[in-house]
Each structure stands twice: as C-alpha cells, then as structure tokens.
Motif scaffolding. Sequence first.
Motif, mmCIF file in Angstrom:
data_model
loop_
_atom_site.group_PDB
_atom_site.id
_atom_site.type_symbol
_atom_site.label_atom_id
_atom_site.label_comp_id
_atom_site.label_asym_id
_atom_site.label_seq_id
_atom_site.Cartn_x
_atom_site.Cartn_y
_atom_site.Cartn_z
ATOM 1 N N LEU A 175 -20.787 -40.997 6.744
ATOM 2 C CA LEU A 175 -19.685 -41.564 7.537
ATOM 3 C C LEU A 175 -19.933 -41.364 9.035
ATOM 4 O O LEU A 175 -19.645 -42.261 9.839
ATOM 5 N N ASN A 176 -20.450 -40.196 9.401
ATOM 6 C CA ASN A 176 -20.794 -39.957 10.816
ATOM 7 C C ASN A 176 -21.795 -41.004 11.305
ATOM 8 O O ASN A 176 -21.602 -41.604 12.374
ATOM 9 N N GLN A 177 -22.851 -41.218 10.528
ATOM 10 C CA GLN A 177 -23.883 -42.181 10.920
ATOM 11 C C GLN A 177 -23.331 -43.599 10.947
ATOM 12 O O GLN A 177 -23.575 -44.349 11.890
ATOM 13 N N GLN A 178 -22.576 -43.942 9.928
ATOM 14 C CA GLN A 178 -22.049 -45.297 9.778
ATOM 15 C C GLN A 178 -21.088 -45.674 10.915
ATOM 16 O O GLN A 178 -21.089 -46.808 11.375
ATOM 17 N N GLN A 179 -20.291 -44.694 11.357
ATOM 18 C CA GLN A 179 -19.238 -44.999 12.330
ATOM 19 C C GLN A 179 -19.501 -44.407 13.710
ATOM 20 O O GLN A 179 -18.624 -44.441 14.581
ATOM 21 N N GLY A 180 -20.700 -43.852 13.915
ATOM 22 C CA GLY A 180 -21.032 -43.290 15.220
ATOM 23 C C GLY A 180 -20.146 -42.117 15.598
ATOM 24 O O GLY A 180 -19.833 -41.921 16.770
ATOM 25 N N LEU A 181 -19.762 -41.324 14.600
ATOM 26 C CA LEU A 181 -18.888 -40.170 14.839
ATOM 27 C C LEU A 181 -19.715 -38.890 14.850
ATOM 28 O O LEU A 181 -20.883 -38.880 14.483
ATOM 29 N N ASN A 182 -19.068 -37.816 15.266
ATOM 30 C CA ASN A 182 -19.719 -36.515 15.289
ATOM 31 C C ASN A 182 -18.790 -35.476 14.666
ATOM 32 O O ASN A 182 -18.537 -34.423 15.241
ATOM 33 N N MET A 183 -18.266 -35.821 13.478
ATOM 34 C CA MET A 183 -17.348 -34.902 12.810
ATOM 35 C C MET A 183 -18.122 -33.652 12.383
ATOM 36 O O MET A 183 -19.254 -33.757 11.906
ATOM 37 N N PRO A 184 -17.528 -32.450 12.531
ATOM 38 C CA PRO A 184 -18.188 -31.229 12.058
ATOM 39 C C PRO A 184 -18.179 -31.212 10.530
ATOM 40 O O PRO A 184 -17.127 -31.090 9.912
ATOM 41 N N VAL A 185 -19.356 -31.352 9.938
ATOM 42 C CA VAL A 185 -19.475 -31.553 8.495
ATOM 43 C C VAL A 185 -18.790 -30.449 7.696
ATOM 44 O O VAL A 185 -17.951 -30.722 6.825
ATOM 45 N N ASP A 186 -19.119 -29.204 7.989
ATOM 46 C CA ASP A 186 -18.535 -28.091 7.220
ATOM 47 C C ASP A 186 -17.018 -28.031 7.362
ATOM 48 O O ASP A 186 -16.308 -27.726 6.395
ATOM 49 N N TRP A 227 -9.838 -37.047 12.156
ATOM 50 C CA TRP A 227 -10.915 -37.473 13.062
ATOM 51 C C TRP A 227 -10.921 -38.993 13.246
ATOM 52 O O TRP A 227 -11.880 -39.556 13.746
ATOM 53 N N LYS A 228 -9.847 -39.649 12.778
ATOM 54 C CA LYS A 228 -9.721 -41.104 12.884
ATOM 55 C C LYS A 228 -10.944 -41.813 12.287
ATOM 56 O O LYS A 228 -11.477 -42.766 12.852
ATOM 57 N N CYS A 229 -11.363 -41.325 11.135
ATOM 58 C CA CYS A 229 -12.512 -41.878 10.423
ATOM 59 C C CYS A 229 -12.025 -42.750 9.270
ATOM 60 O O CYS A 229 -11.214 -42.309 8.455
ATOM 61 N N ALA A 230 -12.527 -43.961 9.194
ATOM 62 C CA ALA A 230 -12.171 -44.867 8.107
ATOM 63 C C ALA A 230 -13.003 -44.544 6.864
ATOM 64 O O ALA A 230 -14.179 -44.202 6.964
#
Length: 196
Positions: A63-74, A39-42
Amino acid sequence: MMLPLPLGEFQAYLFDCDGTIVDSMPLHYTAWRQALDEWKCAFPEDLFYAWAGRPTLDIVDALNQQQGLNMPVDTVVARREEHYQRLLPTAAGIPGVLHHIEAAHGRIPFAVVSGSTREAVTASLDALGILDRFDVLVCAGDYTRPKPDPEPFLRAAELLGVSPHACLVFEDADLGIEAAVAAGMAAVRVPQPRQG
C-alpha cells in the motif's frame, strides 16, 4: 452445509485460518479500514479480498508503494491488530469446516497455515474454543516466502512429520490454493460466506 472433500487417504489436514476456519474476513477488513484511515490510506474491499493470505507486513509495504505513502509498517500492523482484537468476540466459525475438524480430530493431525500473526491466529481459534485441536501453527514469521509459495504448507507438513502428498489443505483464497498445489497437496476450496 457439508463441505465435500476430494477422494484420498489423507494423513493430515492443513487449514488456513481467516475465511477458512473463522468467518473473520469482514472483521479483518474493518480492522484494516480503521487502522489505515489514520493515515488516509485507501484499501478497497475488492483489493483486500484479492490479497487474502498475504502477510500483514507485505500488505502495508504494498500500500505504501502503491499510494506513495510512508506509513510506519510496524505501527500500522500493531494498530490493525488492536482493532481486530476488539472485533474478535463477534467472530463465528465456518460450519462446513468446523464439521470436518470435529469429525477428524484425534484421528489425524491438524495444522493451521496462515499469513496472519501467531497472536491473531491463536486469538481467533481460542474465540471459537478450538485452539487445542491443532498440533501445529505456522504463522507469519515462521517462513520466509509467503503463499502462493509452497513454503508455509511444506513447513507444516515437515513439523507434522507427514508427506506433502498425504496432506489435504482447506483454503478460501486463491493464493492459498496456488501454494497448496505448488506443494503437491490436495486442496479443497472453502467458499466465503459473503459469496453465498
């Protein structure tokens, strides 16, 4: 290296798992990187170690909140778990902690208190051949408030039928030490192998 313990007549030992019993933190970091890269998340290594002890779902949310992402948590948690399971056969135990497990086994009850999933904890302990040493496993999903809240350690003491003040906690992470102190328990810090 022998891990020195505080003085006291303890009636139960409570152990964190990752970085405390099993030298699995580098494996967990690799698994996180492999999962998050999709998901190209650092996830810098220093942040990973600062967040040691946090449940995996909380980490993905943060990480979603910090980087403005919407990765599916599960999905991310499941992918991280798959990568970790592949790496697990290379895990080793922390010698100073394993010594205390062997020395006190059968004399007092043990619990594992972890922010990891029950599947990950069971697999880690099984990989070292010591799963049968533990009377209780308290894992992510078994409590509502994670470390540094004392709830996970208090839950383990309750399940073992031992007063919190009679428990000794083995922990490598700041959040875990904070939780143990908040629970009124003695704690011993386990140095991470990467710290020398």
